[in-house]
Scaffold this motif. Structure first.
Motif, PDB file in Angstrom:
ATOM      1  N   SER A 179      42.677  29.552  46.933  1.00  0.00           N
ATOM      2  CA  SER A 179      40.884  29.931  46.182  1.00  0.00           C
ATOM      3  C   SER A 179      41.210  31.471  45.875  1.00  0.00           C
ATOM      4  N   THR A 180      42.355  32.006  46.966  1.00  0.00           N
ATOM      5  CA  THR A 180      42.042  33.715  47.039  1.00  0.00           C
ATOM      6  C   THR A 180      42.805  33.504  44.695  1.00  0.00           C
ATOM      7  N   LEU A 181      43.198  32.856  44.287  1.00  0.00           N
ATOM      8  CA  LEU A 181      44.255  32.961  43.015  1.00  0.00           C
ATOM      9  C   LEU A 181      43.164  32.414  41.960  1.00  0.00           C
ATOM     10  N   GLY A 182      41.814  32.499  42.251  1.00  0.00           N
ATOM     11  CA  GLY A 182      41.005  32.148  41.553  1.00  0.00           C
ATOM     12  C   GLY A 182      40.923  30.569  41.376  1.00  0.00           C
ATOM     13  N   VAL A 183      41.406  29.849  42.074  1.00  0.00           N
ATOM     14  CA  VAL A 183      41.318  28.358  41.934  1.00  0.00           C
ATOM     15  C   VAL A 183      39.972  28.255  42.239  1.00  0.00           C
TER      16      VAL A 183
END
Lengths: 289, 250
Positions: A179-183
Motif C-alpha cells: 500500500s505504501t507503494l501506491g497500490v
C-alpha cells in the motif's frame, strides 16, 4: 487391477476438484485473511447459473459465464460484507460471516431451483467412453482434468507474469508495504476474492457435468478442500494443488481396498502431516510452528 | 515557511492503547533534507508511519503538498508523490528483484526500472535473484529503488543505514544526497547520528513521543555532547559499526 484403476482414476478426478477449490480458497486465505466457509457456496452458484444459462448460450458459453458470474457475485460479497472483517484480528468474525453466508446460499439455491437434483447436459461428443476396457475414462472426465490443469496453469502464469498478479503475491506476505507503494490494496483484495470465487464457480460447472446439480454439492467438497489447503501448507498455492490431488487420490485408492475408510483417510493424512510437518507440505516455516 | 512539502501539527498517535506520539509537530521544506533523531522507542518510526498513512494519528493534522492527508489511506498518500523506505527494508522475499520493482504504482516522472538499475548497478546484475537471497546492502538499495519508482517528491527513509557495513552506509548516503539534486525533499530517520547530521539541512530530535529539539543540522553536528544528551547516540562510539540498537544489549 481394473477396479483399482477405476477407483484411482475417480480419486484423481476428485483430487483435481479439490485442487481447484483449494487454490481459490488459498488465495483468499492468503491475501484477504479470511477463511471462506462460503467457498462451496460459490461453487454451487457457478454450477446453477451455468445450468440456467446453458439452454440459451450452450454448454461452452455456460462453462465461461457461470464462473464469471460467480466471480462477480464474489466482488459484491467482498465489497458489502467481507471487507468489514479485515480490521478484526479475531478470525471468528469472518468464520461466522462466511459460514452464515454459506447457509444462505444453500437455501437461496433451494428456493430458486428446488431441492431435487437436476441433470446438467454436457455435449454428447464428450460423453462417450474412450475405450471399452477402461469404460470409466470418458471424454468428459479427460476434458475435466485438462480444463482444471489449464485453469491452474493460467492462474500461475497470471501471478508470475502480470503486474496485478505480482502485486497479489507481494501482498500475501506484506500488504502494508504494497500500500505504501501506491497500490490500491482494497481493489487488490476485491479482485483477489473474485478470482477465488471464480475458480470455485468453474469447479462447480465442471462438477455438474459429472454429478448432478444439488444445493448441497458444495458441502461435500468444502471440508476436503480445507484439508487440501492444510495438507499442502497454508500460504502455498502450489501446496494447495498438491494437497488436493494427494487426498483425492488417497481417498480413491482407499475405496478400492476398504470403501468405508475412504472418507476418513483424508483426515488421517491431515493428522499425520500436521504431526510430522505442521507447516504442511509446502507451507512457510513458522506459520504454525 | 510557505513552501513546506510536509507539515505536521500536534500528532497524537496510538498503537492500540499505548500512546506513542504526544503532540509531534514538524515541517519539511521543498528540496530540504531533514533528519529525525532520537533514542530507540522515541517514536521516530511511528512518526513516519503516521504520515505515510499506515498508522493514522488519533488527533492532529498532516499536510502534504498542501493536501490534508490526515485520514487518507496509505496508497493515496503514495500516489501524491510520497516514497517510503520502511524500517528493515521489507523487501518482498518471494519476489525477484525485477518483480519487486514491478509492485509500485508508477507515477509519471524521471524514474523508470532502467533508471533505478542504472543508479544501483548491483541490482541490475541480480535482477532475477529472489528478494530473500539479497544481502542487507542490496536489500536497502532495492527498497530505495522501489520507492523511487513512485517518482516521489518527498522521500521518507526509516533507518537506511541499519545493519550495514560502513562502506555501504557511505553508498546509501551518497544516494540520499544525490536525491536532493533531483529536487526530492527527504525526511530521514536515523539512529546513526553522525551520518544523519552530516547529510541533513535541519534536524529534529524526538524523545518519548515529543520533540525536544529542532534546528540546523550543522550546528548540532559540532556539539557531540549535546547530540549524546539529546538523542542518546553519539558521533564516534555509536557511529556506523554499533548503529544496530535493537541487537545491542544494554
Amino acid at each position: 487391477m481394473e477396479l483399482l484403476l477405476f477407483d484411482a482414476f475417480n480419486g484423481l478426478i476428485q483430487g483435481t476438484f479439490y485442487a481447484l477449490m483449494a487454490l481459490g480458497l488459498s488465495l483468499i486465505i492468503s491475501l484477504n485473511s479470511v477463511i471462506n466457509f462460503a467457498h462451496g457456496g460459490f461453487m454451487v452458484v457457478g454450477a446453477y447459473l451455468a445450468y440456467t444459462l446453458a439452454p440459451y448460450i450452450g454448454f461452452w458459453g455456460a462453462l465461461f459465464a457461470g464462473p464469471i458470474l460467480a466471480g462477480f457475485i464474489g466482488i459484491i460479497v467482498e465489497r458489502t460484507l467481507v471487507r468489514y472483517m479485515y480490521g478484526r484480528p479475531d478470525p471468528i468474525y469472518s468464520l461466522l460471516l462466511t459460514f452464515g453466508f454459506a447457509l444462505i446460499i444453500e437455501d437461496v439455491v433451494r428456493t430458486i431451483w428446488g431441492a431435487q437434483g437436476l441433470p446438467f447436459e454436457i455435449p454428447s461428443a464428450l460423453n462417450s467412453p474412450v475405450s471399452t476396457t477402461y469404460f470409466f475414462v470418458t471424454g468428459y472426465r479427460l476434458f475435466v482434468i485438462a480444463a482444471i490443469a489449464l485453469a491452474t496453469i493460467a492462474l500461475f502464469a497470471f501471478l508470475r507474469l502480470s503486474r496485478f498478479g505480482i502485486r497479489i503475491r507481494a501482498g500475501i506476505l506484506d500488504l502494508e508495504t504494497v500500500s505504501t507503494l501506491g497500490v490500491n490494496v482494497y481493489l487488490l483484495r476485491s479482485v483477489n476474492f473474485a478470482i477465488g470465487t471464480l475458480l470455485a464457480g468453474f469447479a462447480g460447472v465442471l462438477a455438474a457435468g459429472i454429478l448432478q446439480l444439488a444445493p448441497t454439492m458444495g458441502d461435500d467438497v468444502i471440508m476436503a478442500t480445507f484439508v487440501a489447503v492444510v495438507v499442502g501448507g497454508i500460504g502455498s498455492l502450489l501446496g494447495s494443488v498438491l494437497g488436493g490431488l494427494l487426498i483425492g487420490l488417497a481417498a480413491g485408492v482407499t475405496t478400492a481396498y476398504y470403501p468405508a475408510a475412504s472418507d476418513v483417510v483424508i483426515y488421517i493424512i491431515m493428522a499425520v502431516v500436521l504431526i510430522v510437518r505442521p507447516r504442511g507440505l509446502l507451507g512457510q516455516e513458522g506459520l504454525f510452528e | 515557511m510557505t513552501d513546506a512539502v510536509l507539515k505536521i501539527e500536534n500528532l497524537q498517535t496510538y498503537y492500540g492503547k499505548s500512546h506513542i506520539l504526544h503532540g509531534v509537530s514538524m515541517e519539511v521544506a521543498e528540496g530540504e533534507i531533514v533528519t529525525l533523531l532520537g533514542r530507540n522507542g522515541a517514536g521516530k518510526t511511528t512518526t513516519l508511519r503516521s504520515l505515510s498513512g499506515l498508522t493514522p494519528p488519533r488527533e492532529g493534522r498532516i499536510e502534504i503538498f498542501g493536501n490534508d492527508t490526515t485520514r487518507w489511506p496509505a496508497y493515496r498518500i503514495a500516489r501524491l508523490g510520497v516514497g517510503y523506505v520502511p524500517e528493515g527494508r521489507r523487501i518482498f522475499p518471494n519476489l525477484t528483484v525485477l518483480e519487486n520493482l514491478a509492485v509500485p504504482m508508477t507515477r509519471p516522472g524521471p524514474w523508470t526500472v532502467d533508471k533505478v538499475l542504472e543508479l544501483f548497478p548491483n541490482l541490475g546484475t541480480r535482477r532475477d535473484s529472489w528478494g530473500r537471497q539479497l544481502s542487507g546492502g542490496e536489500q536497502e538499495m532495492l527498497a530505495i529503488a522501489r520507492a523511487l519508482l513512485v517518482n516521489p517528491k518527498l522521500l521518507l527513509l526509516d533507518e537506511p543505514s541499519q545493519g550495514l557495513a560502513p562502506l555501504l552506509v557511505r553508498e546509501v548516503f551518497r544516494v540520499v544526497a544525490s536525491m536532493r539534486e533531483q529536487g526530492i525533499s527527504i525526511l530521514l530517520v536515523e539512529q546513526n547520528a553522525r551520518f544523519g547530521l552530516e547529510v541533513a539541512d535541519r534536524v529534529y530530535v524526538l524523545n518519548d513521543g515529543q520533540m525536544i529539539h529542532s534546528g540546523p543540522a550543522r550546528e548540532l553536528a559540532k556539539d557531540e555532547e549535546r547530540v549524546r544528551a539529546l538523542a542518546g547516540v553519539g558521533g564516534k562510539e555509536d557511529g556506523v559499526l554499533t548503529a544496530k540498537p535493537k541487537t545491542s544489549a544494554a
